[in-house]
Design a protein around this motif. Structure first.
Motif, PDB file in Angstrom:
ATOM      1  N   SER A 337       1.175  -0.878   0.176  1.00  0.00           N
ATOM      2  CA  SER A 337      -0.241   0.038   0.052  1.00  0.00           C
ATOM      3  C   SER A 337       0.677   1.384   0.287  1.00  0.00           C
ATOM      4  O   SER A 337       0.360   2.073  -1.011  1.00  0.00           O
ATOM      5  CB  SER A 337      -0.913   0.044   1.177  1.00  0.00           C
ATOM      6  OG  SER A 337      -1.694  -1.193   0.950  1.00  0.00           O
ATOM      7  N   THR A 338       1.970   1.162   0.876  1.00  0.00           N
ATOM      8  CA  THR A 338       2.762   2.463   0.886  1.00  0.00           C
ATOM      9  C   THR A 338       3.690   2.355  -0.963  1.00  0.00           C
ATOM     10  O   THR A 338       3.824   3.418  -1.127  1.00  0.00           O
ATOM     11  CB  THR A 338       3.633   2.204   1.784  1.00  0.00           C
ATOM     12  OG1 THR A 338       3.262   2.040   3.164  1.00  0.00           O
ATOM     13  CG2 THR A 338       4.729   3.648   2.009  1.00  0.00           C
ATOM     14  N   PHE A 339       3.819   1.419  -1.067  1.00  0.00           N
ATOM     15  CA  PHE A 339       4.988   1.602  -2.163  1.00  0.00           C
ATOM     16  C   PHE A 339       4.269   1.633  -3.455  1.00  0.00           C
ATOM     17  O   PHE A 339       4.267   2.283  -4.683  1.00  0.00           O
ATOM     18  CB  PHE A 339       5.241   0.141  -2.602  1.00  0.00           C
ATOM     19  CG  PHE A 339       7.139   0.407  -1.601  1.00  0.00           C
ATOM     20  CD1 PHE A 339       8.171   1.246  -2.600  1.00  0.00           C
ATOM     21  CD2 PHE A 339       6.967  -0.512  -0.631  1.00  0.00           C
ATOM     22  CE1 PHE A 339       9.340   0.676  -1.765  1.00  0.00           C
ATOM     23  CE2 PHE A 339       8.567  -0.066  -0.150  1.00  0.00           C
ATOM     24  CZ  PHE A 339       9.490   0.059  -0.604  1.00  0.00           C
ATOM     25  N   TYR A 340       2.703   2.087  -3.127  1.00  0.00           N
ATOM     26  CA  TYR A 340       1.652   2.341  -4.868  1.00  0.00           C
ATOM     27  C   TYR A 340       1.602   3.298  -4.265  1.00  0.00           C
ATOM     28  O   TYR A 340       1.629   3.655  -5.649  1.00  0.00           O
ATOM     29  CB  TYR A 340       0.517   0.921  -4.417  1.00  0.00           C
ATOM     30  CG  TYR A 340      -0.662   1.190  -5.396  1.00  0.00           C
ATOM     31  CD1 TYR A 340      -0.676   1.392  -6.387  1.00  0.00           C
ATOM     32  CD2 TYR A 340      -1.572   2.841  -4.669  1.00  0.00           C
ATOM     33  CE1 TYR A 340      -2.025   1.702  -7.062  1.00  0.00           C
ATOM     34  CE2 TYR A 340      -2.775   2.779  -5.710  1.00  0.00           C
ATOM     35  CZ  TYR A 340      -2.409   2.692  -7.111  1.00  0.00           C
ATOM     36  OH  TYR A 340      -3.871   3.008  -7.660  1.00  0.00           O
ATOM     37  N   GLN A 341       1.464   4.193  -3.582  1.00  0.00           N
ATOM     38  CA  GLN A 341       1.283   5.334  -3.173  1.00  0.00           C
ATOM     39  C   GLN A 341       2.576   6.316  -3.339  1.00  0.00           C
ATOM     40  O   GLN A 341       2.330   7.536  -4.407  1.00  0.00           O
ATOM     41  CB  GLN A 341       1.271   6.009  -1.478  1.00  0.00           C
ATOM     42  CG  GLN A 341      -0.365   5.109  -0.550  1.00  0.00           C
ATOM     43  CD  GLN A 341      -0.737   5.627   0.354  1.00  0.00           C
ATOM     44  OE1 GLN A 341       0.009   6.708   0.552  1.00  0.00           O
ATOM     45  NE2 GLN A 341      -0.564   4.095   1.384  1.00  0.00           N
ATOM     46  N   TYR A 342       3.712   5.719  -3.811  1.00  0.00           N
ATOM     47  CA  TYR A 342       4.889   6.421  -3.624  1.00  0.00           C
ATOM     48  C   TYR A 342       6.032   5.554  -4.991  1.00  0.00           C
ATOM     49  O   TYR A 342       7.251   6.038  -4.565  1.00  0.00           O
ATOM     50  CB  TYR A 342       5.737   6.211  -2.369  1.00  0.00           C
ATOM     51  CG  TYR A 342       5.477   7.386  -1.065  1.00  0.00           C
ATOM     52  CD1 TYR A 342       5.714   8.381  -1.115  1.00  0.00           C
ATOM     53  CD2 TYR A 342       4.843   6.872  -0.350  1.00  0.00           C
ATOM     54  CE1 TYR A 342       4.795   9.382   0.009  1.00  0.00           C
ATOM     55  CE2 TYR A 342       4.260   6.863   0.529  1.00  0.00           C
ATOM     56  CZ  TYR A 342       4.576   8.489   1.220  1.00  0.00           C
ATOM     57  OH  TYR A 342       4.051   9.812   2.085  1.00  0.00           O
ATOM     58  N   SER A 343       5.123   5.043  -6.174  1.00  0.00           N
ATOM     59  CA  SER A 343       6.122   4.811  -6.383  1.00  0.00           C
ATOM     60  C   SER A 343       6.692   5.379  -7.793  1.00  0.00           C
ATOM     61  O   SER A 343       7.204   5.608  -8.842  1.00  0.00           O
ATOM     62  CB  SER A 343       4.901   3.595  -7.654  1.00  0.00           C
ATOM     63  OG  SER A 343       4.087   4.239  -8.090  1.00  0.00           O
ATOM     64  N   HIS A 344       5.804   6.863  -7.383  1.00  0.00           N
ATOM     65  CA  HIS A 344       6.586   8.026  -8.617  1.00  0.00           C
ATOM     66  C   HIS A 344       8.183   8.020  -8.201  1.00  0.00           C
ATOM     67  O   HIS A 344       9.070   9.249  -8.736  1.00  0.00           O
ATOM     68  CB  HIS A 344       5.824   9.734  -8.727  1.00  0.00           C
ATOM     69  CG  HIS A 344       5.312  10.172  -7.015  1.00  0.00           C
ATOM     70  ND1 HIS A 344       4.514   8.894  -6.460  1.00  0.00           N
ATOM     71  CD2 HIS A 344       5.360  11.301  -6.180  1.00  0.00           C
ATOM     72  CE1 HIS A 344       4.351   9.245  -4.933  1.00  0.00           C
ATOM     73  NE2 HIS A 344       4.879  10.493  -5.424  1.00  0.00           N
ATOM     74  N   TYR A 373      -7.697  -4.946   3.839  1.00  0.00           N
ATOM     75  CA  TYR A 373      -7.263  -4.216   2.721  1.00  0.00           C
ATOM     76  C   TYR A 373      -7.609  -4.314   1.322  1.00  0.00           C
ATOM     77  O   TYR A 373      -7.357  -3.322   0.824  1.00  0.00           O
ATOM     78  CB  TYR A 373      -5.810  -4.734   2.948  1.00  0.00           C
ATOM     79  CG  TYR A 373      -5.394  -5.285   4.381  1.00  0.00           C
ATOM     80  CD1 TYR A 373      -3.480  -4.081   4.800  1.00  0.00           C
ATOM     81  CD2 TYR A 373      -4.484  -5.914   5.532  1.00  0.00           C
ATOM     82  CE1 TYR A 373      -3.402  -3.614   5.845  1.00  0.00           C
ATOM     83  CE2 TYR A 373      -4.228  -6.219   6.700  1.00  0.00           C
ATOM     84  CZ  TYR A 373      -3.944  -5.020   6.338  1.00  0.00           C
ATOM     85  OH  TYR A 373      -2.881  -4.224   7.620  1.00  0.00           O
ATOM     86  N   ARG A 374      -8.456  -5.161   1.505  1.00  0.00           N
ATOM     87  CA  ARG A 374      -9.203  -5.182   0.521  1.00  0.00           C
ATOM     88  C   ARG A 374     -10.355  -4.046   0.182  1.00  0.00           C
ATOM     89  O   ARG A 374      -9.913  -3.540  -1.038  1.00  0.00           O
ATOM     90  CB  ARG A 374     -10.112  -6.784   0.373  1.00  0.00           C
ATOM     91  CG  ARG A 374     -11.444  -6.401  -1.580  1.00  0.00           C
ATOM     92  CD  ARG A 374     -12.076  -7.296  -0.825  1.00  0.00           C
ATOM     93  NE  ARG A 374     -11.579  -9.217  -1.010  1.00  0.00           N
ATOM     94  CZ  ARG A 374     -11.373  -9.745  -2.834  1.00  0.00           C
ATOM     95  NH1 ARG A 374     -11.581  -8.699  -2.709  1.00  0.00           N
ATOM     96  NH2 ARG A 374     -11.614 -10.899  -2.041  1.00  0.00           N
ATOM     97  N   PRO A 375     -10.874  -3.299   1.285  1.00  0.00           N
ATOM     98  CA  PRO A 375     -11.574  -2.192   0.683  1.00  0.00           C
ATOM     99  C   PRO A 375     -10.739  -1.077   0.126  1.00  0.00           C
ATOM    100  O   PRO A 375     -11.421  -0.066  -0.432  1.00  0.00           O
ATOM    101  CB  PRO A 375     -12.515  -1.826   2.316  1.00  0.00           C
ATOM    102  CG  PRO A 375     -12.149  -3.548   2.706  1.00  0.00           C
ATOM    103  CD  PRO A 375     -11.233  -4.042   2.625  1.00  0.00           C
ATOM    104  N   ARG A 376      -9.370  -0.946   0.749  1.00  0.00           N
ATOM    105  CA  ARG A 376      -8.119   0.167   0.105  1.00  0.00           C
ATOM    106  C   ARG A 376      -8.310  -0.351  -1.170  1.00  0.00           C
ATOM    107  O   ARG A 376      -7.848   0.854  -2.064  1.00  0.00           O
ATOM    108  CB  ARG A 376      -7.613  -0.585   1.465  1.00  0.00           C
ATOM    109  CG  ARG A 376      -5.983   0.975   1.138  1.00  0.00           C
ATOM    110  CD  ARG A 376      -5.033   0.992   1.615  1.00  0.00           C
ATOM    111  NE  ARG A 376      -5.090   0.686   3.308  1.00  0.00           N
ATOM    112  CZ  ARG A 376      -3.888  -0.015   4.355  1.00  0.00           C
ATOM    113  NH1 ARG A 376      -3.196   0.408   4.249  1.00  0.00           N
ATOM    114  NH2 ARG A 376      -4.606   0.672   5.118  1.00  0.00           N
TER     115      ARG A 376
END
Length: 514
Positions: A337-344, A373-376
């Motif tokens: 979830s964290t890396f998804y947000q910061y993949s830029h 986690y699924r809802p996120r």
């Protein structure tokens, strides 16, 4: 009449080529020659008690390694000549290689340097020889890993400047700080950290998932270098156990020192391996097993048997083992979830798990995934469907010790972030857990020196005042090619061209121009 000399036994040969090459100094004091051997408080009464179960001499070592090299590089050549990259399961898999190349391979080089150093600082000849051989092993491992993955650099983005990235990219400070911490410790703590805690207790959680993941996803080059290193790793694990038992058997005063080191390096290793948990559950198109299953097999079962065996020396399991056992249900989801947000700001792509992948995660994590986690992920998917793919444009708070963003949740309450703070000499420090906070309290003078990437960016020490400039100029990451979402990326388009048997064109050629 001259008699023919009897052939030396393996034991005698080992004795002549290791122990008998040492000598007692005559005009220098031993404590001056080996100054680091005593300052940690470890007491060694008899170095002759050191046992090397392999009894490997240098001539045998070079012979075995040369045979492995010949076979290994023949497979590398065949893989490249037959365009082996076209046989992998999906181009998403290459992102796991980027994580390995930038996060793990440089650690092999750090281990090479570390063992070369500590081997010089032991007065026992057996320990010196063992460290020398492991040092050469580690240098060979980094070389074979680079050669195995170099083929992918010709066809995919993000593999071009791994050494530079390892020293600078924010999330790579996690593995880098781990080895910097170990190499700046004394020789006995280094062996406890790397030979025991990392190589013996936790190494199966690193290498088995990566090599099995490579096999499941058609990457025979990576599988081959894993097999080539397997006999080395077996020797390293044996050395790790020998180190601990040797110290514990030498003097009873060593027990509390060793116990503290086990507590510390178990926790540091656990935080480092959270990156592997993310790779296993989210980055492999063809899954091997879940992080939860791997933790249960390779730590709870194997590690449990190990610490039961060490009970007779007065050693108990690591202090925060219960927190780690509970975290197996959460950390991979929290990391992804964290890396998804910061993949830029990374050198690899991220993506949302598909419906089938989320169903698999539900089966593997029946008590946590659907609830927390699924809802996120479903919410982020709705945003992406509307063209509003979520990126977090702030910078995260990092832990002062492990340097992972403070993203983990409290033990027993996954709805609350775990954060500890501490004041030391007028400065406030932040930690992801009680484990890291305890490590800081024991050696604050060491960890106040931590080089935290987020702090350095805000202080203007990374060639730019904004994330985009830092990523491009300071990290050497090609924005839009190496990072952001996988869907629609040049790697994605390139893979579609390979699988669709159509020529590349348009934006796909931008990588070659770069």
């Amino acid at each position: 009449m001259a008699t023919k000399n009897k052939k030396l036994s393996l034991k005698d040969k080992y004795q002549y080529l290791t122990r008998d090459m040492a000598w007692e100094p005559s005009y220098q004091k031993k404590e001056d020659i080996f100054p680091y051997e005593r300052f940690e408080g470890i007491k060694i009464t008899d170095w002759d008690k050191w046992e090397d179960p392999f009894r490997l001499t240098m001539d045998a070592y070079w012979k075995y390694q040369a045979e492995k090299e010949k076979k290994l590089y023949a497979i590398f050549d065949a893989f490249a000549q037959n365009n082996g990259h076209q046989n992998i399961s999906d181009a998403r898999y290459v992102n796991a290689l980027k994580l390995f190349l930038t996060g793990v391979s440089p650690l092999e080089y750090g281990a090479f340097q570390g063992y070369a150093k500590v081997g010089r600082h032991f007065s026992g000849a057996g320990a010196r020889v063992a460290c020398q051989m492991q040092s050469i092993d580690e240098l060979r491992h980094v070389q074979t890993q680079l050669h195995a993955m170099s083929h992918y650099n010709k066809h995919f983005n993000g593999l071009h400047d791994f050494a530079h990235m390892h020293d600078r990219v924010w999330f790579l400070s996690v593995p880098k700080s781990f080895f910097d911490d170990a190499r700046s410790a004394g020789p006995f703590e280094f062996l406890t950290a790397i030979s025991f805690s990392f190589e013996y207790v936790l190494t199966n959680l690193l290498f088995v998932p990566f090599m099995s993941g490579a096999a499941y996803n058609g990457d025979m080059a990576t599988v081959t270098f894993g097999f080539s290193a397997q006999s080395d790793e077996a020797r390293h694990m044996t050395l790790g156990l020998e180190v601990i038992k040797f110290m514990l058997e030498q003097h009873e005063d060593n027990v509390p020192i060793v116990q503290h080191w086990i507590d510390k390096w178990f926790w540091r290793g656990y935080r480092l391996l959270s990156l592997v948990s993310m790779m296993m559950d989210y980055m492999l198109p063809n899954k091997v097993m879940s992080w939860k299953d791997a933790w249960e097999v390779y730590y709870e079962q194997n590690g449990g048997a190990l610490f039961k065996d060490l009970e007779r020396y007065g050693i108990r399991p690591p202090k925060y083992q219960d927190v780690a056992n509970d975290g197996k249900n959460h950390i991979s989801h929290q990391l992804w979830s964290t890396f998804y947000q910061y993949s830029h700001a990374t050198n690899f792509h991220t993506w949302l798990p598909s419906a089938a992948e989320m169903d698999w995660l539900s089966e593997q994590y029946p008590d946590t995934f659907d609830k927390y986690y699924r809802p996120r992920f479903e919410h982020w998917q709705k945003m992406q469907d509307k063209g509003e793919r979520f990126y977090n444009n702030t910078l995260p708070q990092l832990c002062q010790v492990c340097q992972v963003p403070t993203l983990f949740t409290e033990h027993g309450d996954p709805t609350q972030l775990s954060l500890r703070t501490l004041e030391h000499e007028g400065e406030r420090y932040h930690f992801c857990s009680d484990g890291c906070c305890d490590i800081f309290k024991y050696e604050p003078e060491k960890y106040i020196q931590s080089w935290l990437p987020v702090h350095q960016i805000y202080q203007g020490n990374c060639e730019g005042a904004d994330v985009e400039t830092v990523v491009s100029k300071y990290y050497h990451i090609n924005i839009g090619q190496d990072n952001f979402d996988y869907v629609g990326s040049p790697d994605h388009q390139r893979w579609q061209a390979i699988k669709g048997n159509r020529p590349l064109g348009g934006d796909d050629d931008s990588r070659d121009a770069a």
